[in-house]
Design a protein around this motif. Sequence first.
Motif, PDB file in Angstrom:
ATOM      1  N   LEU A  45    -116.635 -79.366 -25.994  1.00 53.39           N
ATOM      2  CA  LEU A  45    -115.905 -78.094 -26.018  1.00 53.39           C
ATOM      3  C   LEU A  45    -115.320 -77.751 -24.658  1.00 53.39           C
ATOM      4  O   LEU A  45    -114.253 -77.136 -24.568  1.00 53.39           O
ATOM      5  CB  LEU A  45    -116.863 -76.973 -26.457  1.00 53.39           C
ATOM      6  N   TRP A  46    -115.999 -78.165 -23.582  1.00 52.31           N
ATOM      7  CA  TRP A  46    -115.618 -77.761 -22.222  1.00 52.31           C
ATOM      8  C   TRP A  46    -114.707 -78.766 -21.530  1.00 52.31           C
ATOM      9  O   TRP A  46    -114.349 -78.554 -20.364  1.00 52.31           O
ATOM     10  CB  TRP A  46    -116.867 -77.585 -21.363  1.00 52.31           C
ATOM     11  N   ARG A  47    -114.331 -79.847 -22.186  1.00 60.38           N
ATOM     12  CA  ARG A  47    -113.677 -80.979 -21.506  1.00 60.38           C
ATOM     13  C   ARG A  47    -112.421 -80.581 -20.748  1.00 60.38           C
ATOM     14  O   ARG A  47    -112.120 -81.144 -19.686  1.00 60.38           O
ATOM     15  CB  ARG A  47    -113.359 -82.089 -22.519  1.00 60.38           C
ATOM     16  N   ASP A  48    -111.644 -79.621 -21.265  1.00 61.79           N
ATOM     17  CA  ASP A  48    -110.406 -79.215 -20.594  1.00 61.79           C
ATOM     18  C   ASP A  48    -110.595 -77.995 -19.700  1.00 61.79           C
ATOM     19  O   ASP A  48    -109.691 -77.651 -18.927  1.00 61.79           O
ATOM     20  CB  ASP A  48    -109.317 -78.926 -21.641  1.00 61.79           C
ATOM     21  N   VAL A  49    -111.744 -77.347 -19.801  1.00 63.60           N
ATOM     22  CA  VAL A  49    -112.055 -76.214 -18.926  1.00 63.60           C
ATOM     23  C   VAL A  49    -112.660 -76.701 -17.620  1.00 63.60           C
ATOM     24  O   VAL A  49    -112.366 -76.168 -16.538  1.00 63.60           O
ATOM     25  CB  VAL A  49    -113.012 -75.232 -19.648  1.00 63.60           C
ATOM     26  N   VAL A  50    -113.494 -77.735 -17.711  1.00 64.89           N
ATOM     27  CA  VAL A  50    -114.210 -78.232 -16.527  1.00 64.89           C
ATOM     28  C   VAL A  50    -113.276 -78.578 -15.367  1.00 64.89           C
ATOM     29  O   VAL A  50    -113.506 -78.136 -14.230  1.00 64.89           O
ATOM     30  CB  VAL A  50    -115.095 -79.440 -16.900  1.00 64.89           C
ATOM     31  N   PRO A  51    -112.207 -79.367 -15.573  1.00 65.12           N
ATOM     32  CA  PRO A  51    -111.357 -79.713 -14.424  1.00 65.12           C
ATOM     33  C   PRO A  51    -110.729 -78.500 -13.740  1.00 65.12           C
ATOM     34  O   PRO A  51    -110.515 -78.513 -12.520  1.00 65.12           O
ATOM     35  CB  PRO A  51    -110.279 -80.614 -15.034  1.00 65.12           C
ATOM     36  N   LEU A  52    -110.444 -77.459 -14.504  1.00 66.52           N
ATOM     37  CA  LEU A  52    -109.825 -76.264 -13.934  1.00 66.52           C
ATOM     38  C   LEU A  52    -110.827 -75.476 -13.094  1.00 66.52           C
ATOM     39  O   LEU A  52    -110.494 -74.983 -12.012  1.00 66.52           O
ATOM     40  CB  LEU A  52    -109.259 -75.393 -15.055  1.00 66.52           C
ATOM     41  N   LEU A  53    -112.063 -75.365 -13.578  1.00 66.47           N
ATOM     42  CA  LEU A  53    -113.086 -74.664 -12.809  1.00 66.47           C
ATOM     43  C   LEU A  53    -113.540 -75.480 -11.610  1.00 66.47           C
ATOM     44  O   LEU A  53    -113.874 -74.925 -10.550  1.00 66.47           O
ATOM     45  CB  LEU A  53    -114.305 -74.361 -13.696  1.00 66.47           C
ATOM     46  N   ALA A  54    -113.538 -76.818 -11.760  1.00 64.18           N
ATOM     47  CA  ALA A  54    -114.075 -77.698 -10.714  1.00 64.18           C
ATOM     48  C   ALA A  54    -113.203 -77.745  -9.465  1.00 64.18           C
ATOM     49  O   ALA A  54    -113.621 -78.301  -8.447  1.00 64.18           O
ATOM     50  CB  ALA A  54    -114.260 -79.105 -11.273  1.00 64.18           C
ATOM     51  N   PHE A 159    -122.030 -84.521 -47.450  1.00 63.49           N
ATOM     52  CA  PHE A 159    -122.294 -83.575 -46.359  1.00 63.49           C
ATOM     53  C   PHE A 159    -121.091 -83.495 -45.428  1.00 63.49           C
ATOM     54  O   PHE A 159    -120.681 -82.410 -45.012  1.00 63.49           O
ATOM     55  CB  PHE A 159    -123.540 -84.024 -45.590  1.00 63.49           C
ATOM     56  N   GLY A 160    -120.520 -84.659 -45.109  1.00 64.83           N
ATOM     57  CA  GLY A 160    -119.343 -84.683 -44.249  1.00 64.83           C
ATOM     58  C   GLY A 160    -118.174 -83.941 -44.844  1.00 64.83           C
ATOM     59  O   GLY A 160    -117.430 -83.248 -44.132  1.00 64.83           O
ATOM     60  N   ASP A 161    -117.994 -84.079 -46.149  1.00 63.09           N
ATOM     61  CA  ASP A 161    -116.900 -83.378 -46.813  1.00 63.09           C
ATOM     62  C   ASP A 161    -117.084 -81.865 -46.777  1.00 63.09           C
ATOM     63  O   ASP A 161    -116.115 -81.106 -46.880  1.00 63.09           O
ATOM     64  CB  ASP A 161    -116.793 -83.839 -48.272  1.00 63.09           C
ATOM     65  N   ILE A 162    -118.332 -81.414 -46.625  1.00 71.24           N
ATOM     66  CA  ILE A 162    -118.610 -79.979 -46.552  1.00 71.24           C
ATOM     67  C   ILE A 162    -118.408 -79.452 -45.142  1.00 71.24           C
ATOM     68  O   ILE A 162    -117.739 -78.433 -44.926  1.00 71.24           O
ATOM     69  CB  ILE A 162    -120.048 -79.686 -47.025  1.00 71.24           C
ATOM     70  N   VAL A 163    -118.980 -80.136 -44.144  1.00 74.06           N
ATOM     71  CA  VAL A 163    -118.978 -79.579 -42.789  1.00 74.06           C
ATOM     72  C   VAL A 163    -117.667 -79.815 -42.049  1.00 74.06           C
ATOM     73  O   VAL A 163    -117.317 -79.035 -41.153  1.00 74.06           O
ATOM     74  CB  VAL A 163    -120.165 -80.112 -41.954  1.00 74.06           C
ATOM     75  N   ALA A 164    -116.932 -80.883 -42.408  1.00 72.75           N
ATOM     76  CA  ALA A 164    -115.683 -81.163 -41.691  1.00 72.75           C
ATOM     77  C   ALA A 164    -114.677 -80.014 -41.814  1.00 72.75           C
ATOM     78  O   ALA A 164    -114.169 -79.524 -40.801  1.00 72.75           O
ATOM     79  CB  ALA A 164    -115.076 -82.482 -42.164  1.00 72.75           C
ATOM     80  N   PRO A 165    -114.367 -79.549 -43.014  1.00 74.73           N
ATOM     81  CA  PRO A 165    -113.432 -78.414 -43.091  1.00 74.73           C
ATOM     82  C   PRO A 165    -114.029 -77.125 -42.538  1.00 74.73           C
ATOM     83  O   PRO A 165    -113.309 -76.273 -42.024  1.00 74.73           O
ATOM     84  CB  PRO A 165    -113.136 -78.295 -44.594  1.00 74.73           C
ATOM     85  N   ASP A 177    -106.557 -84.163 -35.842  1.00 74.97           N
ATOM     86  CA  ASP A 177    -107.563 -84.988 -36.495  1.00 74.97           C
ATOM     87  C   ASP A 177    -108.500 -85.671 -35.504  1.00 74.97           C
ATOM     88  O   ASP A 177    -109.699 -85.778 -35.748  1.00 74.97           O
ATOM     89  CB  ASP A 177    -106.884 -86.050 -37.372  1.00 74.97           C
ATOM     90  N   ASP A 178    -107.951 -86.136 -34.370  1.00 74.31           N
ATOM     91  CA  ASP A 178    -108.817 -86.826 -33.410  1.00 74.31           C
ATOM     92  C   ASP A 178    -109.815 -85.866 -32.767  1.00 74.31           C
ATOM     93  O   ASP A 178    -110.958 -86.243 -32.469  1.00 74.31           O
ATOM     94  CB  ASP A 178    -107.982 -87.552 -32.346  1.00 74.31           C
ATOM     95  N   VAL A 179    -109.401 -84.622 -32.562  1.00 73.13           N
ATOM     96  CA  VAL A 179    -110.306 -83.627 -32.003  1.00 73.13           C
ATOM     97  C   VAL A 179    -111.393 -83.274 -33.022  1.00 73.13           C
ATOM     98  O   VAL A 179    -112.582 -83.182 -32.682  1.00 73.13           O
ATOM     99  CB  VAL A 179    -109.530 -82.372 -31.573  1.00 73.13           C
ATOM    100  N   ALA A 180    -111.002 -83.088 -34.276  1.00 76.31           N
ATOM    101  CA  ALA A 180    -111.977 -82.802 -35.324  1.00 76.31           C
ATOM    102  C   ALA A 180    -112.992 -83.929 -35.438  1.00 76.31           C
ATOM    103  O   ALA A 180    -114.202 -83.694 -35.577  1.00 76.31           O
ATOM    104  CB  ALA A 180    -111.266 -82.589 -36.655  1.00 76.31           C
ATOM    105  N   ALA A 181    -112.517 -85.164 -35.347  1.00 79.27           N
ATOM    106  CA  ALA A 181    -113.417 -86.314 -35.428  1.00 79.27           C
ATOM    107  C   ALA A 181    -114.382 -86.347 -34.248  1.00 79.27           C
ATOM    108  O   ALA A 181    -115.552 -86.721 -34.395  1.00 79.27           O
ATOM    109  CB  ALA A 181    -112.609 -87.610 -35.489  1.00 79.27           C
ATOM    110  N   ALA A 182    -113.908 -85.932 -33.068  1.00 82.39           N
ATOM    111  CA  ALA A 182    -114.778 -85.909 -31.897  1.00 82.39           C
ATOM    112  C   ALA A 182    -115.871 -84.843 -32.042  1.00 82.39           C
ATOM    113  O   ALA A 182    -117.019 -85.080 -31.653  1.00 82.39           O
ATOM    114  CB  ALA A 182    -113.957 -85.660 -30.636  1.00 82.39           C
ATOM    115  N   TYR A 183    -115.527 -83.693 -32.581  1.00 84.38           N
ATOM    116  CA  TYR A 183    -116.549 -82.673 -32.811  1.00 84.38           C
ATOM    117  C   TYR A 183    -117.574 -83.128 -33.844  1.00 84.38           C
ATOM    118  O   TYR A 183    -118.759 -82.779 -33.770  1.00 84.38           O
ATOM    119  CB  TYR A 183    -115.912 -81.357 -33.259  1.00 84.38           C
ATOM    120  N   LEU A 184    -117.138 -83.918 -34.813  1.00 85.44           N
ATOM    121  CA  LEU A 184    -118.034 -84.398 -35.858  1.00 85.44           C
ATOM    122  C   LEU A 184    -118.849 -85.615 -35.437  1.00 85.44           C
ATOM    123  O   LEU A 184    -119.852 -85.950 -36.067  1.00 85.44           O
ATOM    124  CB  LEU A 184    -117.222 -84.755 -37.108  1.00 85.44           C
TER     125      LEU A 184
END
Length: 281
Positions: A45-54, A159-165, A177-184
């Motif tokens: 979740l923080w991947r794009d926030v970290v460089p800005l704060l750092a 289970f995946g079909d339930i939690v993904a959406p 889609d690539d971001v959703a896959a990374a969260y999953l």
Amino acid sequence: MTQQATVTWRLPSTVGVSAGEVATGVFGEGPPVVLVHGTPAWSYLWRDVVPLLARRYTVHVWDLLGFGDSRLADGAEPSIATQARTLAELIEHWSLDEPRLVGHDIGGGIVLRTHLIERVPALQLALLDAAVLGPWNTTFTEHMQRHAEAYRTMPPHVFGDIVAPRLRTAVHRPMPDDVAAAYLWPWRGEAGQRRWVDQVASVSFDDTRDVVARLDRIAAETLVLWGEEDGWLDTSTADRLAAAIPGAQQSRVAGAGHFVAEDDPDGTARELLRFFDRKSA
């Protein structure tokens, strides 16, 4: 879960704690900031926030126990109380003196419990779409808690079909889609499915009752930052939380949902830096 992800964000270090092993990362240089994600996210979740704060701060990031690359010890539960004790141990491990603590979702409850119950000093507190004031469980979470065994034992692809959406509703803007896959990614397969249900079953408002009873004792400068379009925790919750903390400041991120740092990492970092820099000045 059928979606696969090539995850480029992974934390480089591990730290042993009393309840397991925690994946951690430290970025940048300057006064210390600790970022604490919530559920069902991970440090991604923080991947794009970290460089800005750092650019101006030393940013400490970790995966909650049972999330991302962190692992629980046998018999340990990923409750808010356990995560708060773990955060206190990490702050001691990092030798931090009055860090700025940032918590999102249940990370907000974890940060406040660490500060108020574990008695860890904090220079400033930032609470992002925070699960602190109850009741804060969504109807989906409550259903899963009532029927945890059914969710644990259903076929992983179902289970995946339930939690993904469901996860996609954490943002206001469309999630690629690539971001959703990374969260999953942490929740894939039977093991990931068990981890998801275990953390849902372990997260309770009971762990924040003591925190809520002490909100009026908070002396650290506090920012309550919310996605203006949060569909999981309405902005009225932000109003109530800010009103319960003496002198708390409020801000909104326009066009952002519950995963405010995903919808608008630039806006999230900008609000955090504005808050942090006032204390630095």
